[in-house]
Write a protein that holds these residues in place. Structure first.
Motif: not given
Length: 315
Positions: A265-271
């Motif tokens: 799961v991308s860091s952008t998604s986590q943000d």
């Protein structure tokens, strides 16, 4: 060796623990909430050797004024890229933290993250790293390594000799995370940009894993256009990657790179899930800026960029 880690998130805690395992003296600059959590120690868990350190084995600071002067051999920048202006200004205002030969190493996503620091520090001081390792902060004081695709590579975007950084890469390597130095860091960072800018924001917009993006003909079509545009920008900007054409890259992208990180799961998604500002300006934003500079069509990247910005505007 004395190391100051600025940014005590997932990658900062993991690298700090790595350096502690090699007997370095490690200090962290952290937010007050994270500093409080670190009173219970720090942990590096996940796919590599687990490391745990008690609070009396490292230092934590929440103010630059309290950080020791003329003490640190290395400063690791492990924050989100959106903090670079603030961090570089604070380091400049407190530059006596650094020794005469201190090296700043930036462990971040994106390309050109050395630029804010080069306003104040010389090319011989500021270095960057290519990191294709997945880190997740499961608790405020715990970093979980979730995926590892290739060694962490440390070098310069300003054509400086990276040999002085070998002791750092050796220590990270001995801690269990593959690492090395390179004289051709831009080449490796652009390879990562191809990967990140294709998967990271699109996965966040659709809220799916990297692997899921390759199972839908519509998302495959979008990703192919993103890759083509980024590849054109790389070539027009005078950079290079190991693949001669975008079609050559797509072959390894769909058959090797994405399958290896299918569940990521991308860091952008986590943000976005945490309602935090993303690093899109250092990723797709950099592609767009270079594309416009060299008159390259980056229209698909612009759509992706604007969608992320639209989501961010609600935070």
């Amino acid at each position: 060796m004395n190391v100051l880690v600025i940014g005590s998130g997932a990658i900062g805690i993991a690298l700090g623990a790595s350096m502690l395992s090699q007997k370095a003296n490690v200090s962290f600059y952290a937010t007050k909430k994270t500093a409080e959590a670190m009173n219970d120690g720090i942990n590096r868990i996940g796919i590599f050797k687990h490391l745990s350190y008690k609070r009396d084995e490292f230092e934590v600071y929440t103010s630059y004024e309290n950080i020791p002067r003329n003490y640190y051999d290395y400063i690791f920048i492990c924050s989100k890229t959106i903090a670079n202006d603030d961090i570089s200004n604070n380091l400049n205002n407190n530059r006596d933290i650094l020794k005469e030969n201190t090296k700043i190493i930036i462990f971040q996503n994106g390309f050109g993250n050395d630029e804010p620091y080069l306003r104040f520090f010389s090319k011989k001081t500021v270095y960057c790293a290519r990191v294709i390792t997945g880190f997740r902060r499961s608790t405020r004081n715990t970093s979980e390594i979730t995926v590892h695709t290739a060694p962490i590579l440390i070098g310069s975007l300003q054509k400086q000799d990276p040999q002085s950084l070998k002791e750092v890469s050796d220590m990270i390597n001995k801690s269990g995370i593959e690492s090395g130095i390179t004289e051709d860091l831009p080449r490796y960072l652009w390879a990562k940009m191809l990967y990140n800018c294709t998967l990271n924001p699109l996965g966040a917009i659709l809220n799916v894993t990297y692997g899921k993006l390759t199972e839908n003909p519509y998302t495959i079509n979008i990703m192919n256009k993103l890759i083509d545009e980024i590849f054109n920008v790389i070539q027009a900007s005078g950079y290079s990657v190991e693949w001669n054409t975008s079609e050559e890259y797509k072959e390894i992208f769909y058959n090797k790179l994405v399958p290896d990180t299918y569940e990521h799961v991308s860091s952008t998604s986590q943000d976005i899930q945490r309602k935090n500002k993303t690093e899109i300006d250092s990723l797709t934003g950099k592609v767009i800026r270079l594309g416009e500079e060299h008159k390259i069509d980056v229209s698909t990247n612009k759509v992706i960029y604007n969608l992320i910005k639209a989501i961010e505007s609600e935070f």
